[in-house]
Design a protein around this motif. Structure first.
Motif, PDB file in Angstrom:
ATOM      1  N   GLY A  74       0.831  -1.192   0.000  1.00 46.26           N
ATOM      2  CA  GLY A  74       0.000   0.000   0.000  1.00 46.26           C
ATOM      3  C   GLY A  74       0.872   1.250   0.000  1.00 46.26           C
ATOM      4  O   GLY A  74       2.095   1.169   0.030  1.00 46.26           O
ATOM      5  N   THR A  75       0.240   2.400   0.014  1.00 43.89           N
ATOM      6  CA  THR A  75       0.962   3.658  -0.116  1.00 43.89           C
ATOM      7  C   THR A  75       1.997   3.838   0.996  1.00 43.89           C
ATOM      8  O   THR A  75       3.159   4.147   0.725  1.00 43.89           O
ATOM      9  CB  THR A  75      -0.045   4.825  -0.052  1.00 43.89           C
ATOM     10  N   PHE A  76       1.567   3.652   2.245  1.00 45.10           N
ATOM     11  CA  PHE A  76       2.489   3.862   3.369  1.00 45.10           C
ATOM     12  C   PHE A  76       3.583   2.801   3.379  1.00 45.10           C
ATOM     13  O   PHE A  76       4.750   3.110   3.587  1.00 45.10           O
ATOM     14  CB  PHE A  76       1.725   3.863   4.697  1.00 45.10           C
ATOM     15  N   SER A  77       3.182   1.531   3.169  1.00 44.14           N
ATOM     16  CA  SER A  77       4.179   0.451   3.151  1.00 44.14           C
ATOM     17  C   SER A  77       5.235   0.727   2.085  1.00 44.14           C
ATOM     18  O   SER A  77       6.420   0.524   2.315  1.00 44.14           O
ATOM     19  CB  SER A  77       3.522  -0.889   2.846  1.00 44.14           C
ATOM     20  N   ALA A  78       4.767   1.178   0.913  1.00 45.58           N
ATOM     21  CA  ALA A  78       5.706   1.441  -0.186  1.00 45.58           C
ATOM     22  C   ALA A  78       6.689   2.549   0.201  1.00 45.58           C
ATOM     23  O   ALA A  78       7.897   2.424  -0.014  1.00 45.58           O
ATOM     24  CB  ALA A  78       4.934   1.818  -1.441  1.00 45.58           C
ATOM     25  N   ARG A  79       6.158   3.620   0.793  1.00 47.40           N
ATOM     26  CA  ARG A  79       7.027   4.746   1.205  1.00 47.40           C
ATOM     27  C   ARG A  79       8.043   4.292   2.243  1.00 47.40           C
ATOM     28  O   ARG A  79       9.226   4.599   2.166  1.00 47.40           O
ATOM     29  CB  ARG A  79       6.162   5.864   1.818  1.00 47.40           C
ATOM     30  N   ILE A  80       7.541   3.552   3.234  1.00 46.73           N
ATOM     31  CA  ILE A  80       8.414   3.142   4.341  1.00 46.73           C
ATOM     32  C   ILE A  80       9.437   2.111   3.877  1.00 46.73           C
ATOM     33  O   ILE A  80      10.610   2.179   4.250  1.00 46.73           O
ATOM     34  CB  ILE A  80       7.556   2.642   5.529  1.00 46.73           C
ATOM     35  N   THR A  81       8.999   1.172   3.026  1.00 47.15           N
ATOM     36  CA  THR A  81       9.947   0.177   2.502  1.00 47.15           C
ATOM     37  C   THR A  81      11.064   0.873   1.741  1.00 47.15           C
ATOM     38  O   THR A  81      12.240   0.559   1.908  1.00 47.15           O
ATOM     39  CB  THR A  81       9.220  -0.807   1.550  1.00 47.15           C
ATOM     40  N   ARG A  82      10.662   1.837   0.893  1.00 49.46           N
ATOM     41  CA  ARG A  82      11.649   2.571   0.084  1.00 49.46           C
ATOM     42  C   ARG A  82      12.667   3.251   1.000  1.00 49.46           C
ATOM     43  O   ARG A  82      13.875   3.136   0.807  1.00 49.46           O
ATOM     44  CB  ARG A  82      10.915   3.580  -0.794  1.00 49.46           C
ATOM     45  N   ALA A  83      12.143   3.918   2.024  1.00 45.13           N
ATOM     46  CA  ALA A  83      13.033   4.651   2.933  1.00 45.13           C
ATOM     47  C   ALA A  83      13.932   3.700   3.709  1.00 45.13           C
ATOM     48  O   ALA A  83      15.132   3.930   3.837  1.00 45.13           O
ATOM     49  CB  ALA A  83      12.201   5.496   3.889  1.00 45.13           C
ATOM     50  N   LEU A  84      13.353   2.613   4.213  1.00 46.83           N
ATOM     51  CA  LEU A  84      14.154   1.679   5.025  1.00 46.83           C
ATOM     52  C   LEU A  84      15.201   0.976   4.182  1.00 46.83           C
ATOM     53  O   LEU A  84      16.333   0.763   4.633  1.00 46.83           O
ATOM     54  CB  LEU A  84      13.251   0.640   5.699  1.00 46.83           C
ATOM     55  N   CYS A 137      10.522   8.006   8.586  1.00 43.65           N
ATOM     56  CA  CYS A 137      11.387   7.127   7.784  1.00 43.65           C
ATOM     57  C   CYS A 137      12.102   7.920   6.703  1.00 43.65           C
ATOM     58  O   CYS A 137      13.295   7.719   6.452  1.00 43.65           O
ATOM     59  CB  CYS A 137      10.562   6.024   7.142  1.00 43.65           C
ATOM     60  N   GLU A 138      11.351   8.811   6.062  1.00 41.35           N
ATOM     61  CA  GLU A 138      11.953   9.608   4.996  1.00 41.35           C
ATOM     62  C   GLU A 138      12.983  10.588   5.559  1.00 41.35           C
ATOM     63  O   GLU A 138      14.019  10.846   4.942  1.00 41.35           O
ATOM     64  CB  GLU A 138      10.852  10.323   4.198  1.00 41.35           C
TER      65      GLU A 138
END
Lengths: 201, 226
Positions: free
Chosen positions: A58-68, A162-163
């Motif tokens: 999902g949107t948040f998971s994608a953002r957080i995965t990218r950042a992590l 995360c970002e």
């Protein structure tokens, strides 16, 4: 084309795709091998999912995965104390995913209950048990909306942290930044708070 | 242990709208597809075993393997066509979304087959004849198909092109499914055969349609059937 030739062609394509799936699956161990073997036999039905671009989230998971992922060792960035371990990153993502699922469930409930409430509110005024049921329904709706706001803002804050951590990590190349360390602790606490939100609810 | 695998059949049968939503969510498609494939395999396996129990012996595992194979073959061949029809009739579904919905419908049908397998098994055990078993299996398939149609209708929605999308999906599935089943027959086993062959003997080119067009020529030549 004979049946044998068709089966040979099917298996050849399956082996090719199975190999690709094996190479591209991030997990190690049995699940990776099972995934590849399943692709050999069932490639027309399974390969589109097994070879889907990552992250499928999902949107948040994608953002957080990218950042992590960008803040982790192996990304070309220097290793430092502010970086999460693999296990910690997985735990954070699991918490985020379950929080996103709760958010989706709340949205579905709100949509269903909202329609029911709209329909009920245009009916004639009610009295007695019907009225008290209506009040319970209304207060549940309000509680659901409040839970949605809490869940959404928790996820939004975590994604922003995360970002920020990723940004700090880039800025502190070759140097262990105190700010990154503080962000890391704050992020970890927020991730744990995501699950606690549910317990409070 | 996660409860998700146990909730999967319940959701498919009791909350089709939610099952469709899950299959439209990219993050959940792979997990849903994995569970759908397992459900299709398990449901078909047990129903096939029940069908094969009419002849017993080696026909039980053979039919148990053939039934899920026929379903998976049908879905694999039909999926690109489903995606084409969905696009043609105004559904903005990705290929993965279309495939995910098709697998969900297949899994729902397989759950119905799984539920009806003991009934068929009992009927065979009580001595129902070959013709009766064929009819019972056909009725089970019809019920399973209706169940799958229920999920499909939720996915298609109420917007324009609903009827065309549904009819094209059903039509394609029936044609490909009939041909797949025809290729893999026999499932029950002809009572006239001393030993049931793995595949119908004396098959000719042309498949089901060719056989139907040539129906009057010599029915016996085209194989043991069923």
């Amino acid at each position: 084309m004979s049946t044998q030739a068709l089966v040979a062609l099917y298996v050849a394509v399956g082996i090719l795709l199975g190999g690709l799936v094996y190479l591209r699956t991030p997990e190690r161990g049995w699940s990776r091998a099972i995934n590849a073997v399943a692709t050999v036999g069932l490639w027309p039905l399974w390969a589109p999912f097994a070879l889907a671009p990552c992250p499928l989230a999902g949107t948040f998971s994608a953002r957080i995965t990218r950042a992590l992922l960008q803040a982790r060792p192996g990304s070309g960035l220097p290793a430092s104390a502010s970086v999460f371990s693999q296990a910690e990153a997985v735990e954070i993502l699991q918490r985020v995913e379950s929080s996103e699922r709760r958010l989706a469930d709340i949205d579905a409930l709100l949509s269903a209950r909202g329609h029911a409430h709209d329909a009920a509110s245009v009916e004639a005024p009610r009295a007695g048990p019907a009225k008290s049921l209506g009040e319970i329904s209304l207060s549940s709706l309000v509680q659901l909306k409040a839970a949605r706001v809490r869940e959404h803002s928790g996820l939004e804050e975590l994604a922003e942290l995360c970002e920020l951590l990723q940004m700090q990590h880039v800025l502190s190349r070759g140097d262990c930044s105190d700010r990154a360390e503080a962000l890391r602790d704050q992020l970890w606490a927020r991730a744990q708070a995501l699950s606690e939100l549910r317990e409070i609810d | 242990m996660s409860a998700a695998p146990l909730l999967h059949p319940a959701e498919l049968l009791r909350a089709p709208a939610q099952a469709v939503r899950r299959r439209c969510e990219p993050a959940q498609q792979a997990a849903s597809a994995r569970r759908d494939l397992l459900t299709i395999a398990l449901g078909g396996l047990l129903f096939g075993a029940a069908v094969g129990s009419f002849r017993g012996g080696v026909q039980v595992p053979i039919a148990a393997l053939k039934i899920p194979l026929a379903t998976l073959l049908t879905l694999a061949v039909s999926a690109p066509g489903f995606a084409g029809f969905a696009g043609a009739f105004g559904r903005r579904w990705s290929f993965r979304e279309t495939l995910s919905i098709a697998l969900g419908a297949g899994a729902r049908a397989s759950l119905v087959l799984l539920a009806l397998a003991p009934v068929l098994w009992l009927a065979i055990d009580l001595g129902v004849g070959h013709q009766g078993v064929r009819w019972l299996a056909t009725v089970a398939y019809a019920l399973a198909g209706l169940s799958a149609l229920g999920l499909l209708l939720h996915a298609v929605g109420a917007s324009r092109g609903r009827l065309a999308t549904t009819l094209s999906f059903v039509g394609l599935f029936l044609i490909v499914g009939a041909q797949s089943a025809w290729l893999l027959r026999p499932f029950i086993g002809d009572p006239h055969d001393a030993n049931v062959p793995l595949f119908a003997h004396g098959r000719r080119e042309g498949g089901l349609v060719g056989s139907l067009l040539d129906f009057g020529a010599d029915e016996r030549e085209s194989g043991s059937g069923y």
